[in-house]
Scaffold this motif. Structure first.
Motif, PDB file in Angstrom:
ATOM      1  N   GLN A 158      -4.860  -1.257   5.255  1.00 48.00           N
ATOM      2  CA  GLN A 158      -6.263  -0.947   4.930  1.00 48.00           C
ATOM      3  C   GLN A 158      -6.373  -0.002   3.732  1.00 48.00           C
ATOM      4  OE1 GLN A 158      -9.009   0.001   8.075  1.00 48.00           O
ATOM      5  NE2 GLN A 158      -7.616  -0.795   9.634  1.00 48.00           N
ATOM      6  N   PHE A 159      -5.272   0.667   3.403  1.00 48.17           N
ATOM      7  CA  PHE A 159      -5.349   1.721   2.377  1.00 48.17           C
ATOM      8  C   PHE A 159      -4.865   1.218   1.026  1.00 48.17           C
ATOM      9  CE2 PHE A 159      -4.946   3.612   6.537  1.00 48.17           C
ATOM     10  CZ  PHE A 159      -6.006   4.501   6.546  1.00 48.17           C
ATOM     11  N   LYS A 160      -5.248  -0.040   0.691  1.00 49.81           N
ATOM     12  CA  LYS A 160      -4.818  -0.619  -0.595  1.00 49.81           C
ATOM     13  C   LYS A 160      -5.697  -0.071  -1.708  1.00 49.81           C
ATOM     14  CE  LYS A 160      -2.812  -4.794   1.226  1.00 49.81           C
ATOM     15  NZ  LYS A 160      -2.974  -6.199   1.516  1.00 49.81           N
ATOM     16  N   SER A 172       0.827  -1.212   0.000  1.00 49.81           N
ATOM     17  CA  SER A 172       0.000   0.000   0.000  1.00 49.81           C
ATOM     18  C   SER A 172       0.856   1.254   0.000  1.00 49.81           C
ATOM     19  CB  SER A 172      -0.920   0.010   1.228  1.00 49.81           C
ATOM     20  OG  SER A 172      -0.149  -0.099   2.400  1.00 49.81           O
ATOM     21  N   LEU A 202       1.360  -2.040  10.224  1.00 49.55           N
ATOM     22  CA  LEU A 202       0.877  -2.699   8.993  1.00 49.55           C
ATOM     23  C   LEU A 202      -0.621  -2.970   9.042  1.00 49.55           C
ATOM     24  CD1 LEU A 202       3.851  -5.076   8.172  1.00 49.55           C
ATOM     25  CD2 LEU A 202       2.919  -3.298   6.687  1.00 49.55           C
ATOM     26  N   ASP A 203      -1.164  -3.204  10.235  1.00 51.27           N
ATOM     27  CA  ASP A 203      -2.621  -3.401  10.328  1.00 51.27           C
ATOM     28  C   ASP A 203      -3.356  -2.132   9.879  1.00 51.27           C
ATOM     29  OD1 ASP A 203      -2.547  -5.992  11.243  1.00 51.27           O
ATOM     30  OD2 ASP A 203      -2.394  -5.396  13.344  1.00 51.27           O
ATOM     31  N   PHE A 204      -2.746  -0.988  10.142  1.00 55.16           N
ATOM     32  CA  PHE A 204      -3.324   0.293   9.737  1.00 55.16           C
ATOM     33  C   PHE A 204      -3.055   0.548   8.246  1.00 55.16           C
ATOM     34  CE2 PHE A 204      -2.693   4.873   9.082  1.00 55.16           C
ATOM     35  CZ  PHE A 204      -3.882   5.392   9.568  1.00 55.16           C
ATOM     36  N   LEU A 205      -1.790   0.437   7.881  1.00 54.49           N
ATOM     37  CA  LEU A 205      -1.406   0.798   6.502  1.00 54.49           C
ATOM     38  C   LEU A 205      -2.067  -0.096   5.460  1.00 54.49           C
ATOM     39  CD1 LEU A 205       2.420   1.401   7.096  1.00 54.49           C
ATOM     40  CD2 LEU A 205       0.661   3.143   6.768  1.00 54.49           C
TER      41      LEU A 205
END
Lengths: 241, 633
Positions: A239-241, A18, A234-237
């Motif tokens: 999500q922005f795929k 992402s 990474l759990d946050f990032l």
């Protein structure tokens, strides 16, 4: 009949990474402005006081120039830029009107608490031509905010103060809960700034605006804590795929 | 600045409702919040003239008219013969002193003065200081009250370098440094001028004779002082923004009047020291220019009428009132007109900007696209570090000692990011960051660099699950082979990293302009997202992993198994993937391994909760003929 020979192994789906959400919003804004005719320009994050302040009519007495607001580096020889406006100054010095630039990137303020970070991102734009008016500025800001928040968004302009624009305005949108949210700052380029860039302010006028990328990202994605953008979780990032 | 609604109404001819008043304040650019009858103003720094009831009323005059609600002392006042010397007239071009003596007891405060303290939550101290604060609230001009009996030698004002201690009237000891505006007696600092008075000369409830100082200090000499010495000072806030240099006599006469309201006055004396005559600014009348700036069409008569109502003088030119430090150009006047018309009432006019064909910074976009397609996540880190290198740029005023330098490499930030995610149970980590880095070597050097860090599993599919991210992986990513080793791939030792993980860590950092063109060509430009997802808050509770291996004997069931496994759905299931696929020709059996990762946003899941989810998820699969999970009851 199914046999081992005609079994298809499970499909391997390509797992994409992402782009950072702040850069997604930044790129989105730059692309939108490029569609409107703004050319992207870049510049250094370590700036001289001359370009960060003086050329922008921010006088020595202005609070922003105090040590508690601005990071100074190498025995006060330079500053970490407090906005991306000096990029526009550098670009204007190399160009002649009509010109339309957008600059985006990291900026720094000496602040660190739950709602302010010492580094954040801005996207700014400037347009200089003959007969650019406040009425034109309003039209452009409407275009930007309609693109971001939809045609029906309610917009409010309020007088404000920035040394580099006059008249200056802050622009709010009406949120779903009925509260006005400040979205951007803008104004007519102060003629002193045009003169500093060797542009004849009697002949030309300009409009300028600046948006905080984190603020737009928080609103668009529904992120409540600005610090989440910089935990590299990474759990946050992902999500922005 | 806070004010009481009724207090402002007293300064207005019309009495608008709170909502209308609020609307007009916003129209004029005076942001605020309302709590009951109290308006909490957030004024822009150029509008120091509005930091009082009188100042706000002047601005609102155009809508509601202005009233003069208060009396000032109109009588004759004796001359004071104060032994005063101004050594820095540039810092203080005009200053006045009032000596006032009272006798007898002090009456209880009149309602206007009492309300100022009770409704706005201000603390009373003594009559003179309380009146000083109230006058500043009404008229915007700070004054300072000395106990006159303590001013027993020559009083000196000076803006000079200091290296001495000073006790404020609030009792705090501060160490003055660098240049400060000060009042002195016998070489002893008795007041930090424009910011806060000192304890040694402060008025008390016993004070009967006060020396009231009323000055114009240039904003430049006051700015930053209250922050520097950690003092909360309404006076400094006003002086920093500029007060009205012509207001001193009116302010002192109002001061006398309020004292007169509360006590019997024995004597009043006044003295003015003016070093230079204040210049009056004027701007040519040019309505055409105003229309050109704003894109409107206003008549000159209307234009001048608006300015007149804002206290501008209309003569051969437009004369700027002495309280408006922010007005010096046609653009400033245009803003005045726009405020009165209302920014929202100015009609938008379309603007056409001729399009440029420049594609922007394509290479960086392509590079990012390439990495993201290969499963990398982009991170952004702050540039601050405690680690110093010969080439590090130092920050003169860091937030703290751990952030005293700018990083000269992306490596430490990316290692921190990797360890952070490992602590959050991530076992396949691929991160990158692209950032400008700054270093010095005579001059400041700027370079845009790419940092890549990897560790753990190559991926979560059955082909990559058992393979590790390593040197070979990065080489392949960068199109390197044994004959082409353009970039140094570094293995990071875990010895110093305080981690029990064993997976090897590999890192590479490259200047963007050194990235070979063939890498960039593989990735088309344009990652631009056209819509925004709504993100789900990240759980702070631990996740739990459950692995299951399905045995499929009847291959007709295979597609159903894969389909069901691909569509698992449970409120506690955060992720799932097939990590194993094996065709056992000897036993004529297919094995499919799936990993289920459970995590809740509201609590740590218990074994029972997870088991219930597992049972629910797996039942439709193991109910299929010939499908089983060996070992599962």
């Amino acid at each position: 009949m199914s046999t081992l020979d005609n079994i298809e192994p499970p499909l391997i789906t390509e797992v994409k990474g992402s782009l950072h959400p702040i850069n997604q919003v930044k790129d989105y804004l730059i692309n939108m402005l490029a569609q409107m005719g703004f050319q992207e320009v870049d510049g250094p994050e370590i700036e001289s006081e001359e370009f960060n302040f003086e050329m922008l009519n921010i006088k020595k007495s202005h609070p922003a120039r105090q040590m508690h607001d601005t990071f100074y580096v190498e025995n006060k020889s330079n500053v970490l830029r407090t906005h991306t406006s000096p990029v526009q100054i550098r670009s204007m010095l190399k160009s002649k009107p009509p010109l339309a630039f957008t600059s985006a990137g990291k900026v720094y303020r000496k602040d660190d608490d739950a709602t302010h970070l010492p580094m954040f991102h801005q996207v700014e734009g400037i347009y200089v031509d003959e007969n650019v008016t406040f009425a034109n500025l309003k039209d452009l800001i409407h275009q930007i905010l309609h693109n971001l928040f939809g045609k029906d968004v309610e917009i409010r302009f309020r007088p404000s103060y920035f040394p580099f624009t006059e008249p200056s305005a802050e622009v709010d949108i009406l949120s779903e809960n009925g509260k006005w949210l400040e979205i951007l700052g803008c104004g007519i380029v102060n003629p002193l700034v045009l003169n500093n860039c060797n542009i004849d302010s009697e002949k030309y006028s300009g409009l300028a605006f600046g948006l905080g990328v984190e603020r737009i990202a928080m609103l668009q994605y529904g992120v409540n804590d600005i610090r989440d953008f910089y935990k590299s979780n990474l759990d946050f990032l992902s999500q922005f795929k | 600045m806070k004010f009481i609604y009724q207090d402002l109404l007293n300064f207005l001819a019309e009495k608008p409702a709170k909502e209308l008043l609020s609307e007009k304040l916003f129209q004029l650019g005076h942001e605020h919040e309302i709590d009951g009858d109290v308006f909490d103003m957030e004024l822009t720094p150029n509008r120091g003239d509005c930091l009082s009831l009188n100042g706000l009323a002047r601005d609102l005059n155009i809508f509601f008219g202005k009233a003069e609600p208060f009396k000032i002392f109109e009588g004759d006042i004796e001359s004071l013969n104060l032994n005063f010397k101004n050594l820095s007239p540039d810092a203080c071009p005009k200053i006045s002193f009032l000596e006032i003596e009272i006798e007898g007891s002090i009456n209880s405060y009149k309602s206007y003065l009492e309300n100022y303290f009770s409704l706005l939550g201000n603390n009373k101290t003594n009559l003179f200081t309380d009146i000083s604060n109230y006058v500043s609230y009404e008229l915007g001009q700070p004054t300072h009250c000395f106990d006159a009996n303590t001013i027993n030698h020559q009083l000196i004002f000076e803006n000079r370098n200091c290296d001495e201690s000073f006790k404020t009237l609030l009792g705090s000891d501060i160490k003055l440094k660098d240049k400060n505006c000060i009042f002195l007696i016998n070489n002893e600092i008795i007041s930090l001028a424009g910011v806060m008075g000192g304890a040694s000369t402060a008025c008390s409830t016993n004070t009967k004779k006060a020396l009231v100082e009323c000055a114009y200090f240039t904003p430049e000499v006051i700015i930053g002082k209250s922050v520097k010495y950690n003092l909360t000072s309404d006076a400094a806030h006003k002086f920093e923004r500029g007060v009205d240099i012509q207001a001193q006599e009116k302010v002192l006469r109002r001061f006398i009047e309020i004292v007169n309201d509360h006590a019997k006055i024995r004597s009043i004396k006044i003295q003015k020291f003016e070093e230079t005559q204040a210049q009056q600014n004027s701007i040519p009348i040019n309505v055409k220019k105003i229309n050109k700036i704003l894109g409107i069409d206003i008549e000159e008569k209307e234009y001048l009428s608006y300015l007149s109502k804002l206290d501008f003088g209309i003569e051969k030119e437009i004369v700027v009132p002495s309280h408006r430090h922010d007005i010096s150009s046609q653009n400033d006047l245009a803003e005045e007109i726009a405020r009165i018309i209302g920014y929202n009432n100015i009609e938008s006019k379309p603007v056409e900007i001729s399009k440029k064909t420049d594609e922007g910074f394509v290479n960086v976009k392509r590079l990012k696209n390439y990495l993201i397609k290969n499963g990398f996540s982009e991170v952004i880190n702050f540039p601050f570090t405690k680690d110093k290198d010969n080439e590090s740029i130092s920050i003169d005023n860091p937030l703290d000692s751990n952030r005293s330098y700018l990083r000269i490499s992306l490596k430490d930030s990316l290692i921190d990011n990797l360890l952070y995610n490992e602590r959050r149970q991530k076992d396949s980590i691929k991160l990158f960051e692209i950032s400008d880095l700054y270093s010095k070597n005579n001059n400041i050097k700027e370079e845009k660099r790419l940092g890549i860090i990897v560790s753990g599993r190559r991926g979560y599919n059955y082909l990559d699950f058992s393979k590790k991210l390593d040197h070979a992986y990065l080489s392949e990513l960068l199109n390197q082979d044994s004959t082409n080793q353009a970039f140094d791939i570094e293995e990071i030792s875990r010895t110093e990293l305080k981690t029990k993980k064993k997976d090897r860590i590999f890192y590479i950092e490259i200047a963007i302009d050194k990235i070979p063109e063939h890498l960039l060509k593989e990735a088309e430009s344009g990652l631009d997202q056209s819509n925004f997802i709504k993100y789900q808050p990240v759980s702070e509770f631990p996740s739990s992993i459950r692995d299951f291996s399905f045995s499929i004997k009847d291959f007709k069931q295979y597609d159903s198994v894969i389909s069901l496994l691909s569509n698992l759905n449970d409120k506690n299931l955060r992720d799932s993937f097939i990590f194993d696929f094996y065709e056992n020709k000897k036993l004529n059996e297919i094995k499919v391994g799936i990993r289920l990762i459970f995590q809740s946003n509201i609590n740590t899941l218990s074994d029972d909760e997870i088991q219930n989810s597992v049972n629910r998820l797996l039942k439709p699969i193991i109910d299929l003929d010939s499908v089983s999970v060996p070992g599962l009851n």
